[in-house]
Motif scaffolding. Structure first.
Motif, PDB file in Angstrom:
ATOM      1  N   LEU A   1       0.865  -1.206  -0.019  1.00  0.00           N
ATOM      2  CA  LEU A   1       0.027  -0.104   0.091  1.00  0.00           C
ATOM      3  C   LEU A   1       0.814   1.168  -0.017  1.00  0.00           C
ATOM      4  CD1 LEU A   1      -2.610   1.493   0.419  1.00  0.00           C
ATOM      5  CD2 LEU A   1      -2.325   1.149   2.892  1.00  0.00           C
TER       6      LEU A   1
ATOM      7  N   ASP B   1      -6.727   0.450   2.046  1.00  0.00           N
ATOM      8  CA  ASP B   1      -7.340  -0.630   1.229  1.00  0.00           C
ATOM      9  C   ASP B   1      -7.814  -1.550   2.180  1.00  0.00           C
ATOM     10  OD1 ASP B   1      -4.994  -1.953   1.815  1.00  0.00           O
ATOM     11  OD2 ASP B   1      -4.271  -1.916  -0.394  1.00  0.00           O
TER      12      ASP B   1
ATOM     13  N   ARG C   1      -7.275  -4.937   0.880  1.00  0.00           N
ATOM     14  CA  ARG C   1      -6.553  -6.347   0.585  1.00  0.00           C
ATOM     15  C   ARG C   1      -6.053  -7.358   1.660  1.00  0.00           C
ATOM     16  NH1 ARG C   1      -2.287  -4.600  -4.336  1.00  0.00           N
ATOM     17  NH2 ARG C   1      -4.017  -3.635  -5.764  1.00  0.00           N
TER      18      ARG C   1
END
Length: 432
Positions: free
Chosen positions: A300, A335, A337
């Motif tokens: 990230l 994010d 993920r």
């Protein structure tokens, strides 16, 4: 160490091993790579070339080539150059390797005997292996946890005891061949951790950087240290935070820090990667003008530009379904993920990143992404609980011993790399 051996060891601890009242017995002391003790000075070590025997019970805690002794012919080395880890004699010619592979954390009794004709080493009272040795005369001190000729191969071991015998003990002024009988302990007056020798009746303390760790843990008051505005790494230093084993697989981690990167070169604020597997990576770095948070095989990057020589307040959060980077109270990256850090089985290093490999190609630990940064403060939370509260400081009794004091564990973390941290001006910080 089996149950019988451990019971015997604990009985020794409870009896005090004839330690003076001013000292308290410890089960073991642990080195992290920067600490060492001078067991025998260089002059006496030179007179030991006619025959020297060492015996110790210890456990390896990090897979790195490491050695302790008095030069490249007289010492005990842990070799990680092959698939497994072995003890061997520190012989520059044809070293003798033991046949017993070493596992991290396992306690082994290691015996070594050095003579002018050969060197012998055995593990757990097994048959000794023998190697040829030339002249054993050394002009280096005999060290524990490191090597008298070079401090490059500092040990990462837990030591439960250590004994040294000399064939020519009378020449050195001793009445018996046993010339050192070291017991791990701490000095009650200042909580200094070291080894007490029952023969010379002397307390031997760390002459290197940082401080020994121990079990049980010895809480050291902040009053033993002088807080400073910051400590600065110059590309060769790092600190082992000893944060690894997860409390549970659904944990979240939050790291807050006040930092200033002093170079535009890539450098890690913290990092670890067991087995070199991307799925288990957890690191935060300054890279190519961005903040990069790496977890679970994904990176990230911050949306904002990160510049050197500017002081930032950083806040990184990682859970099983969310990752965020906040800089100066502004969210600059997020994010959802795969971001779990539940597989964090290797310790987190500060001021650098590291990879641990243990597979068919070898068992090694590689440190990289050394940073150039000033660290003003750093806190680490696990499941919203504060587990590290680092304060930059130096040891009052040794102003060159610079590192971080943790107010949670009441423990000092020193440099485990090379060189020394730089430090800012003295400041006042409360105990809590």
């Amino acid at each position: 160490m089996n149950k019988r051996q451990r019971k015997k060891l604990m009985n020794m601890i409870s009896s005090g091993d004839r330690l003076p009242f001013a000292y308290e017995r410890l089960e073991y002391i642990e080195s992290t790579g920067g600490q060492y003790i001078e067991a025998i000075n260089s002059e006496d070590a030179y007179n030991l070339f006619s025959g020297l025997r060492m015996e110790t019970e210890q456990a390896l805690i990090r897979p790195k080539t490491q050695s302790e002794g008095a030069g490249n012919l007289m010492g005990i080395t842990i070799s990680t150059s092959s698939q497994n880890i072995y003890y061997r004699t520190a012989n520059s010619g044809a070293p003798a390797y033991t046949s017993v592979p070493i596992e991290l954390g396992d306690v082994h009794k290691v015996s070594a005997y050095f003579k002018s004709s050969n060197a012998q080493i055995s593990v757990d009272d097994g048959a000794p292996v023998v190697s040829g040795v030339g002249n054993l005369a050394q002009y280096y001190p005999l060290l524990l946890f490191s090597h008298g000729q070079s401090l490059t191969y500092g040990c990462c071991t837990r030591k439960y005891n250590h004994k040294i015998w000399a064939d020519n003990y009378a020449k050195l002024g001793y009445k018996k061949s046993l010339i050192r009988d070291f017991i791990p302990c701490y000095r009650k007056s200042d909580k200094e951790i070291g080894m007490y020798d029952l023969i010379t009746k002397k307390f031997y303390t760390n002459l290197g950087q940082g401080m020994f760790r121990s079990f049980p843990n010895v809480e050291v008051p902040l009053s033993n240290f002088q807080p400073v505005e910051y400590i600065e790494s110059t590309g060769t230093q790092y600190i082992n935070s000893f944060i690894n084993n997860p409390i549970n697989e659904n944990r979240n981690i939050r790291v807050t820090a006040n930092v200033e990167f002093c170079s535009d070169a890539t450098g890690a604020l913290f990092g670890m990667s067991p087995s070199g597997m991307k799925e288990e990576t957890f690191s935060f770095a300054f890279s190519n003008g961005k903040w990069s948070l790496r977890t679970g095989g994904y990176t990230l990057n911050s949306l904002s530009i990160a510049e050197p020589n500017i002081r930032y307040n950083l806040d990184m959060y990682i859970s099983s379904d969310l990752r965020t980077i906040t800089v100066n109270n502004e969210l600059v990256g997020t994010d959802n993920r795969y971001a779990t850090v539940s597989k964090m089985t290797e310790p987190l290093f500060l001021f650098a990143n590291h990879i641990r490999k243990h597979n068919e190609s070898g068992n090694t630990s590689t440190i990289f992404e050394y940073s150039y940064l000033k660290l003003y403060s750093l806190k680490i939370y696990e499941n919203d609980k504060l587990i590290r509260d680092f304060i930059p400081c130096y040891k009052i009794s040794d102003e060159n011993n610079i590192g971080l004091y943790d107010r949670v564990e009441q423990r000092f973390y020193g440099n485990d790399g090379t060189g020394s941290f730089l430090k800012g001006a003295d400041v006042y910080v409360s105990e809590t």
